[in-house]
Design a protein around this motif. Structure first.
Motif, short mmCIF file in Angstrom:
data_model
loop_
_atom_site.label_atom_id
_atom_site.label_comp_id
_atom_site.label_asym_id
_atom_site.label_seq_id
_atom_site.Cartn_x
_atom_site.Cartn_y
_atom_site.Cartn_z
N ALA A 117 5.38 -0.60 18.63
CA ALA A 117 5.03 0.31 18.26
C ALA A 117 3.24 0.99 17.98
O ALA A 117 3.12 2.03 17.36
N VAL A 118 2.60 0.68 19.17
CA VAL A 118 1.24 0.68 19.16
C VAL A 118 1.46 1.98 20.33
O VAL A 118 1.73 1.78 21.09
N LEU A 146 -3.64 3.24 24.89
CA LEU A 146 -4.48 2.71 26.12
C LEU A 146 -4.58 3.56 27.42
O LEU A 146 -5.25 2.80 27.87
N GLU A 147 -3.98 3.77 26.82
CA GLU A 147 -4.38 5.30 28.61
C GLU A 147 -6.05 5.23 28.58
O GLU A 147 -6.34 6.07 29.40
N TRP A 187 -7.36 -6.86 29.78
CA TRP A 187 -7.77 -7.01 29.26
C TRP A 187 -8.21 -6.01 27.78
O TRP A 187 -8.66 -7.26 27.10
N GLN A 188 -9.84 -6.21 28.50
CA GLN A 188 -9.96 -5.33 27.77
C GLN A 188 -9.40 -4.53 26.39
O GLN A 188 -9.38 -4.17 25.67
N CYS A 189 -8.38 -3.76 27.44
CA CYS A 189 -7.67 -3.05 26.27
C CYS A 189 -6.65 -3.99 25.48
O CYS A 189 -6.12 -3.35 24.85
N PHE A 190 -5.83 -4.89 26.15
CA PHE A 190 -5.61 -5.77 25.41
C PHE A 190 -5.77 -5.88 23.74
O PHE A 190 -5.82 -6.12 22.92
N GLN A 235 -3.99 -3.32 17.53
CA GLN A 235 -3.13 -2.69 16.59
C GLN A 235 -2.09 -3.45 16.08
O GLN A 235 -1.40 -2.98 15.06
N MET A 236 -1.51 -4.25 16.92
CA MET A 236 -0.01 -4.84 16.97
C MET A 236 0.06 -6.04 15.63
O MET A 236 1.02 -5.82 14.91
N MET A 237 -1.17 -6.24 15.40
CA MET A 237 -1.45 -7.46 14.79
C MET A 237 -0.78 -6.57 13.18
O MET A 237 -0.19 -7.81 12.48
N ARG A 238 -1.44 -5.45 12.56
CA ARG A 238 -0.92 -5.03 12.09
C ARG A 238 0.38 -4.94 11.45
O ARG A 238 1.08 -4.72 10.53
N PHE A 239 1.10 -4.20 12.54
CA PHE A 239 2.81 -4.79 12.12
C PHE A 239 3.45 -5.41 12.86
O PHE A 239 4.55 -5.54 12.09
N ALA A 240 2.56 -6.50 12.72
CA ALA A 240 3.19 -8.31 13.41
C ALA A 240 2.93 -9.14 11.70
O ALA A 240 3.61 -10.08 11.81
N LEU A 241 2.01 -8.90 11.34
CA LEU A 241 2.04 -9.54 10.54
C LEU A 241 3.05 -9.56 9.93
O LEU A 241 3.28 -11.01 8.66
#
Length: 228
Positions: free
Chosen positions: A118-119, A124-125, A135-138, A145-151
């Motif tokens: 979903a991100v 990332l690019e 690692w910094q991008c992650f 941002q992915m946590m917002r969709f995963a919660l």
């Protein structure tokens, strides 16, 4: 409530809390690893992750609990016998944490995979264009941002995991449900102690909902303003 039975119920509650948190840590780590494998460009990693989620989600939790506990012990016994080492026994608590973590890691995998997808990839690019490492991008772009969709999925999996800890009674552990049954039978007040166990699960659900609501607010900072 008699003191002896109260102590028994409290031990069951502490056991359930420890099991739940330990299994959550294992399932979260495993879910993240398998989710990254599923969205990676490596076909081998994708195949491993797909096989894992397919097998685990296709076998009942009860069967997996018994299979992992007994098969791991048998396998370790064979290895130690072959090497001439002293037998190493897996304690029921570690087996319970590991088994629940492996089972619910499969569900967390799908939750995290959907959240990663979903991100927008362009972000990332952009991060890599600014010289950020993988690692910094992650850590700075993907994970918040992915946590917002995963919660929402994490919340559901966590609540199911807590209730699934009752399965550990099959391998010799006394969780809150088994402790309530034992206390109820011993005191002749089975209904009373089962109600207490149910209230404990309700308390965990309520506290978890509040914590997850706060996390949702934290990871959604700026989202609504941008949509407006």
């Amino acid at each position: 409530m008699p003191q002896g039975y109260a102590h028994m119920l409290l031990d069951g509650i502490l056991m359930t809390v420890r099991l739940s948190l330990g299994a959550l840590a294992v399932s979260t780590l495993l879910g993240l690893m398998m989710a990254l494998a599923k969205i990676s460009a490596s076909r081998a990693l994708y195949a491993i992750a797909a096989l894992y989620t397919t097998v685990i989600r296709g076998i009942p939790d009860l069967a997996l609990m018994l299979l992992v506990f007994y098969s791991l012990q048998i396998g370790l016994n064979q290895v130690t016998d072959y090497l001439g080492w002293r037998q190493f026994d897996i304690d029921p608590f570690s087996a319970g944490v590991l088994t629940l973590g492996v089972i619910y890691g499969a569900y967390f995998t799908e939750t995290f995979r959907g959240a990663f997808i979903a991100v927008p990839g362009g972000q990332l690019e952009a991060g890599r264009a600014f010289g950020l490492s993988g690692w910094q991008c992650f850590r700075l772009i993907m994970f918040p941002q992915m946590m917002r969709f995963a919660l929402p999925g994490i919340s559901n999996n966590w609540l199911i995991l807590v209730k699934a800890t009752a399965l550990v009674s099959l391998i010799g552990l006394s969780d809150v449900t088994r402790a309530a049954q034992n206390a109820g039978k011993g005191s002749g007040q089975l209904f009373f102690y089962l109600v207490l166990a149910a209230l404990f699960y309700l308390l965990v659900t309520t506290v978890s909902s509040v914590v997850l609501w706060w996390l949702g607010k934290r990871y959604n900072i700026g989202v609504r303003e941008a949509e407006l």
